[in-house]
Enzyme design. Structure first.
Site, PDB file in Angstrom:
ATOM      1  N   HIS A  96      -2.005  -5.636   1.387  1.00 21.12           N
ATOM      2  CA  HIS A  96      -3.146  -6.053   0.725  1.00 21.12           C
ATOM      3  C   HIS A  96      -2.818  -7.423   0.411  1.00 21.12           C
ATOM      4  CE1 HIS A  96      -7.037  -6.996  -0.615  1.00 21.12           C
ATOM      5  NE2 HIS A  96      -6.517  -7.345  -1.858  1.00 21.12           N
ATOM      6  N   LYS A 143       0.947  -1.370   0.106  1.00 21.11           N
ATOM      7  CA  LYS A 143       0.089  -0.032   0.069  1.00 21.11           C
ATOM      8  C   LYS A 143       0.852   1.288  -0.108  1.00 21.11           C
ATOM      9  CE  LYS A 143      -3.831  -2.212   2.350  1.00 21.11           C
ATOM     10  NZ  LYS A 143      -4.721  -2.377   3.796  1.00 21.11           N
ATOM     11  N   ASN A 158      -1.691  -0.209   7.201  1.00 24.58           N
ATOM     12  CA  ASN A 158      -1.344  -1.620   7.578  1.00 24.58           C
ATOM     13  C   ASN A 158      -0.499  -2.082   6.345  1.00 24.58           C
ATOM     14  OD1 ASN A 158      -3.465  -2.034   5.595  1.00 24.58           O
ATOM     15  ND2 ASN A 158      -4.572  -3.597   7.204  1.00 24.58           N
ATOM     16  N   GLU A 193      -9.202 -10.010  -8.276  1.00 23.01           N
ATOM     17  CA  GLU A 193      -8.293  -8.941  -8.160  1.00 23.01           C
ATOM     18  C   GLU A 193      -7.114  -9.013  -9.079  1.00 23.01           C
ATOM     19  OE1 GLU A 193      -7.369  -9.416  -3.928  1.00 23.01           O
ATOM     20  OE2 GLU A 193      -9.320  -8.415  -3.281  1.00 23.01           O
ATOM     21  N   TYR A 231     -12.379  -2.267  -3.469  1.00 23.00           N
ATOM     22  CA  TYR A 231     -12.823  -2.284  -2.101  1.00 23.00           C
ATOM     23  C   TYR A 231     -14.337  -2.116  -1.876  1.00 23.00           C
ATOM     24  CZ  TYR A 231      -8.184  -1.837   0.123  1.00 23.00           C
ATOM     25  OH  TYR A 231      -6.953  -2.202   0.576  1.00 23.00           O
TER      26      TYR A 231
HETATM   27  P1  IDP Z   1      -7.894  -7.160   5.077  1.00 25.80           P
HETATM   28  O1  IDP Z   1      -6.954  -6.144   4.340  1.00 25.80           O
HETATM   29  O2  IDP Z   1      -6.942  -7.841   6.093  1.00 25.80           O
HETATM   30  O3  IDP Z   1      -8.312  -8.343   4.051  1.00 25.80           O
HETATM   31  P2  IDP Z   1     -10.322  -6.168   5.392  1.00 25.80           P
HETATM   32  O4  IDP Z   1     -11.364  -6.395   6.472  1.00 25.80           O
HETATM   33  O5  IDP Z   1     -10.602  -6.803   4.067  1.00 25.80           O
HETATM   34  O6  IDP Z   1      -9.027  -6.425   5.845  1.00 25.80           O
HETATM   35  O7  IDP Z   1     -10.451  -4.506   5.241  1.00 25.80           O
HETATM   36  C1  IDP Z   1      -9.631  -3.858   4.190  1.00 25.80           C
HETATM   37  C2  IDP Z   1      -8.755  -2.721   4.649  1.00 25.80           C
HETATM   38  O8  IDP Z   1      -9.819  -1.765   5.434  1.00 25.80           O
HETATM   39  C3  IDP Z   1      -7.846  -3.151   5.699  1.00 25.80           C
HETATM   40  O9  IDP Z   1      -6.786  -3.750   5.213  1.00 25.80           O
HETATM   41  C4  IDP Z   1      -7.533  -1.700   6.627  1.00 25.80           C
HETATM   42  O10 IDP Z   1      -6.671  -1.151   5.829  1.00 25.80           O
HETATM   43  C5  IDP Z   1      -8.864  -1.055   6.267  1.00 25.80           C
HETATM   44  N1  IDP Z   1      -9.756  -1.264   7.469  1.00 25.80           N
HETATM   45  C6  IDP Z   1     -10.331  -2.122   7.883  1.00 25.80           C
HETATM   46  N2  IDP Z   1     -10.986  -1.811   9.306  1.00 25.80           N
HETATM   47  C7  IDP Z   1     -10.838  -0.495   9.114  1.00 25.80           C
HETATM   48  C8  IDP Z   1     -11.197   0.294  10.382  1.00 25.80           C
HETATM   49  O11 IDP Z   1     -11.790   0.181  11.211  1.00 25.80           O
HETATM   50  N3  IDP Z   1     -10.558   1.496   9.999  1.00 25.80           N
HETATM   51  C9  IDP Z   1      -9.845   2.015   8.895  1.00 25.80           C
HETATM   52  N4  IDP Z   1      -9.571   1.160   8.102  1.00 25.80           N
HETATM   53  C10 IDP Z   1     -10.058  -0.066   8.053  1.00 25.80           C
END
Ligand code: IDP
Length: 148
Positions: A115, A9, A112, A126, A49
């Site tokens: 992805h 990212k 984080n 994807e 997303y």
């Molecule tokens: P993943 O990336 O581990 O598959 P997902 O639940 O698909 O997780 O969420 C996609 C992305 O959305 C996450 O990687 C994170 O960057 C973002 N995200 C998820 N929950 C939150 C939140 O509560 N606040 C801000 N960003 C979030």
């Protein structure tokens, strides 16, 4: 052989983590089938997303993923979808185990670092969303006889 979509990212690109992340997948034994540095458009971000479109953090997520270049990759190998998710660690870096990518490099769920597709179905979707067929390469690696 299974393929998955993995993306460093914008925070990971800005923090110079691309090399380290690529090295982890290479060292594990996976094979790179495609890779590119790219700027994600608003449209692509919203499609990618799409499953989160009703979440309160959707706008923030789209803004973040379009805020700078990402490094998009397709990795290939036995059970690569689930193994890549293990190597990434939990979505919230504060819950991610040490020695995972998010556990080692991240502090907040909003930034984080990485992805990775979470299922066979999302990997297919994807990969098609981010790569043209001709951008993916089929080739043999001599190391495979030592990995498998
Ligand atoms: P993943 O990336 O581990 O598959 P997902 O639940 O698909 O997780 O969420 C996609 C992305 O959305 C996450 O990687 C994170 O960057 C973002 N995200 C998820 N929950 C939150 C939140 O509560 N606040 C801000 N960003 C979030």
């Amino acid at each position: 052989m299974e393929r998955t979509f993995v993306m460093v990212k914008p925070d990971g690109v800005q923090r110079n983590l691309v090399g380290d992340i690529v090295a982890r997948f290479e060292s594990k034994g996976f094979k790179l089938a495609g890779a590119k540095l790219m700027q994600i458009s608003q449209n692509l971000a919203e499609t990618h997303y799409g499953e989160h479109s009703d979440k309160p953090f959707f706008g923030e997520l789209v803004d973040f993923i379009t805020s700078g270049p990402v490094f998009a990759m397709v990795w290939e190998g036995e059970n690569v979808i689930a193994t890549a998710r293990k190597m990434m660690g939990a979505t919230n870096p504060q819950d991610a185990d040490v020695a995972t990518i998010r556990g080692d490099f991240g502090l907040t769920v909003g930034k984080n670092v990485i992805h990775g597709s979470d299922s066979e179905e999302s990997a297919k979707r994807e990969i098609e969303l981010f790569f043209l067929n001709e951008e993916l390469v089929d080739y043999q690696k001599n190391q495979d006889t030592w990995v498998y």
